[in-house]
Design a protein around this motif. Structure first.
Motif, PDB file in Angstrom:
ATOM      1  N   UNK A 105      33.724 -47.475 -32.650  1.00 42.70           N
ATOM      2  CA  UNK A 105      33.091 -46.152 -32.679  1.00 42.70           C
ATOM      3  C   UNK A 105      33.088 -45.563 -31.270  1.00 42.70           C
ATOM      4  N   UNK A 106      33.789 -44.471 -31.084  1.00 40.53           N
ATOM      5  CA  UNK A 106      33.958 -43.922 -29.741  1.00 40.53           C
ATOM      6  C   UNK A 106      33.040 -42.727 -29.506  1.00 40.53           C
ATOM      7  N   UNK A 107      32.412 -42.727 -28.324  1.00 38.85           N
ATOM      8  CA  UNK A 107      31.609 -41.598 -27.862  1.00 38.85           C
ATOM      9  C   UNK A 107      32.363 -40.939 -26.719  1.00 38.85           C
ATOM     10  N   UNK A 108      32.751 -39.690 -26.883  1.00 37.79           N
ATOM     11  CA  UNK A 108      33.607 -39.016 -25.914  1.00 37.79           C
ATOM     12  C   UNK A 108      32.765 -38.400 -24.786  1.00 37.79           C
ATOM     13  N   UNK A 109      32.209 -39.288 -23.940  1.00 40.21           N
ATOM     14  CA  UNK A 109      31.346 -38.808 -22.863  1.00 40.21           C
ATOM     15  C   UNK A 109      31.662 -39.445 -21.508  1.00 40.21           C
ATOM     16  N   UNK A 110      32.811 -40.092 -21.393  1.00 37.14           N
ATOM     17  CA  UNK A 110      33.131 -40.779 -20.146  1.00 37.14           C
ATOM     18  C   UNK A 110      33.180 -39.802 -18.973  1.00 37.14           C
ATOM     19  N   UNK A 111      33.910 -38.718 -19.137  1.00 46.25           N
ATOM     20  CA  UNK A 111      34.045 -37.749 -18.051  1.00 46.25           C
ATOM     21  C   UNK A 111      32.689 -37.174 -17.654  1.00 46.25           C
ATOM     22  N   UNK A 112      31.876 -36.824 -18.634  1.00 42.90           N
ATOM     23  CA  UNK A 112      30.555 -36.261 -18.343  1.00 42.90           C
ATOM     24  C   UNK A 112      29.665 -37.288 -17.635  1.00 42.90           C
ATOM     25  N   UNK A 113      29.731 -38.544 -18.069  1.00 45.64           N
ATOM     26  CA  UNK A 113      28.918 -39.580 -17.439  1.00 45.64           C
ATOM     27  C   UNK A 113      29.308 -39.792 -15.976  1.00 45.64           C
ATOM     28  N   UNK A 114      30.595 -39.810 -15.701  1.00 43.90           N
ATOM     29  CA  UNK A 114      31.036 -40.027 -14.328  1.00 43.90           C
ATOM     30  C   UNK A 114      30.771 -38.804 -13.458  1.00 43.90           C
ATOM     31  N   UNK A 115      30.865 -37.625 -14.030  1.00 38.89           N
ATOM     32  CA  UNK A 115      30.542 -36.417 -13.264  1.00 38.89           C
ATOM     33  C   UNK A 115      29.056 -36.377 -12.910  1.00 38.89           C
ATOM     34  N   UNK A 116      28.215 -36.918 -13.787  1.00 41.25           N
ATOM     35  CA  UNK A 116      26.780 -36.871 -13.563  1.00 41.25           C
ATOM     36  C   UNK A 116      26.208 -38.075 -12.839  1.00 41.25           C
ATOM     37  N   UNK A 117      27.042 -39.035 -12.440  1.00 41.51           N
ATOM     38  CA  UNK A 117      26.543 -40.269 -11.819  1.00 41.51           C
ATOM     39  C   UNK A 117      25.773 -39.971 -10.525  1.00 41.51           C
ATOM     40  N   UNK A 118      24.906 -40.907 -10.145  1.00 42.46           N
ATOM     41  CA  UNK A 118      24.068 -40.768  -8.959  1.00 42.46           C
ATOM     42  C   UNK A 118      24.284 -41.955  -8.025  1.00 42.46           C
ATOM     43  N   UNK A 119      24.274 -41.695  -6.728  1.00 41.84           N
ATOM     44  CA  UNK A 119      24.357 -42.801  -5.768  1.00 41.84           C
ATOM     45  C   UNK A 119      22.990 -43.466  -5.657  1.00 41.84           C
ATOM     46  N   UNK A 120      22.968 -44.785  -5.767  1.00 39.58           N
ATOM     47  CA  UNK A 120      21.731 -45.544  -5.651  1.00 39.58           C
ATOM     48  C   UNK A 120      22.014 -46.843  -4.927  1.00 39.58           C
ATOM     49  N   UNK A 121      21.483 -46.960  -3.717  1.00 40.12           N
ATOM     50  CA  UNK A 121      21.747 -48.161  -2.936  1.00 40.12           C
ATOM     51  C   UNK A 121      23.232 -48.332  -2.686  1.00 40.12           C
TER      52      UNK A 121
END
Length: 211
Positions: A105-121
């Motif tokens: 089951x695929x969720x097509x959100x990879x690009x959105x997730x990587x665009x929204x990532x946050x730097x932490x440590x």
């Protein structure tokens, strides 16, 4: 922060990925790293176009790709930490797939997730609303249960997301676009009171939606 030998090794790998400009983020488990607890498996989301660079980078740091037959789209990279006396596994995906026993089951959100990532440590993590969504699906579709650690993390994420209007709107947009309004309504009703059984009851309908 107290860092054990294994965590120190993981930090080195994450910093090397940053230096190599690999587009990636942790899917979950940052709290374990931040608390200095021993951790032997790291779940990573990697942009498909930087996967080859990822592989070269971790191989230079002693990791070897391990066969992953039957586990697509996962790819595993292993290294032995002699100082800690244990193996470290990098569990890498370039697509968000769910389901058990087969991740179909695929969720097509990879690009959105990587665009929204946050730097932490020393690393990058998902935005709270993206971690909330992916962790919900991981528990419902992959594990069919909510472990105590996941329950606590989901409640913390829900509190964080609902206090931020932009994050809450983005979370609801993802739900409506990919999982249907009915599931969105269920989440809004079940999360504030931690009604895990109600969330698990959505298993079959989520399967049908994503299929």
């Amino acid at each position: 922060m107290i860092v054990d030998a294994t965590t120190h090794r993981v930090f080195q790998i994450l910093e090397a990925l940053n230096d190599a400009e690999v587009e990636y983020c942790l899917l979950r488990g940052y709290d374990e790293l931040a608390d200095g607890r021993p951790i032997q498996e790291i779940d990573l989301l990697v942009a498909p176009e930087t996967l080859a660079k990822f592989a070269r980078t971790v191989q230079r740091h002693g990791f070897t790709e391990w066969p992953a037959w039957g586990h697509a789209p996962h790819r595993f990279f292993l290294a032995y930490d002699g100082e800690a006396g244990c193996w470290i596994k990098l569990d890498v995906v370039t697509r968000l797939h769910y389901g058990s026993p087969v991740r179909h089951l695929q969720l097509d959100l990879v690009e959105a997730c990587l665009e929204g990532r946050r730097r932490r440590g020393p690393t990058y993590v998902l935005a709270p609303e993206d971690e909330l969504l992916t962790l919900l699906l991981h528990a419902i579709l992959d594990k069919r249960r909510f472990r105590d650690g996941n329950r606590a993390r989901l409640l913390a994420l829900w509190d964080e997301v609902t206090r931020d209007d932009a994050a809450r709107a983005r979370f609801r947009d993802h739900l409506d676009a990919h999982l249907g309004q009915a599931f969105g309504v269920l989440v809004e009703r079940a999360m504030p009171c931690g009604d895990w059984d109600a969330l698990l009851s959505a298993h079959d309908s989520l399967q049908r939606t994503l299929a």
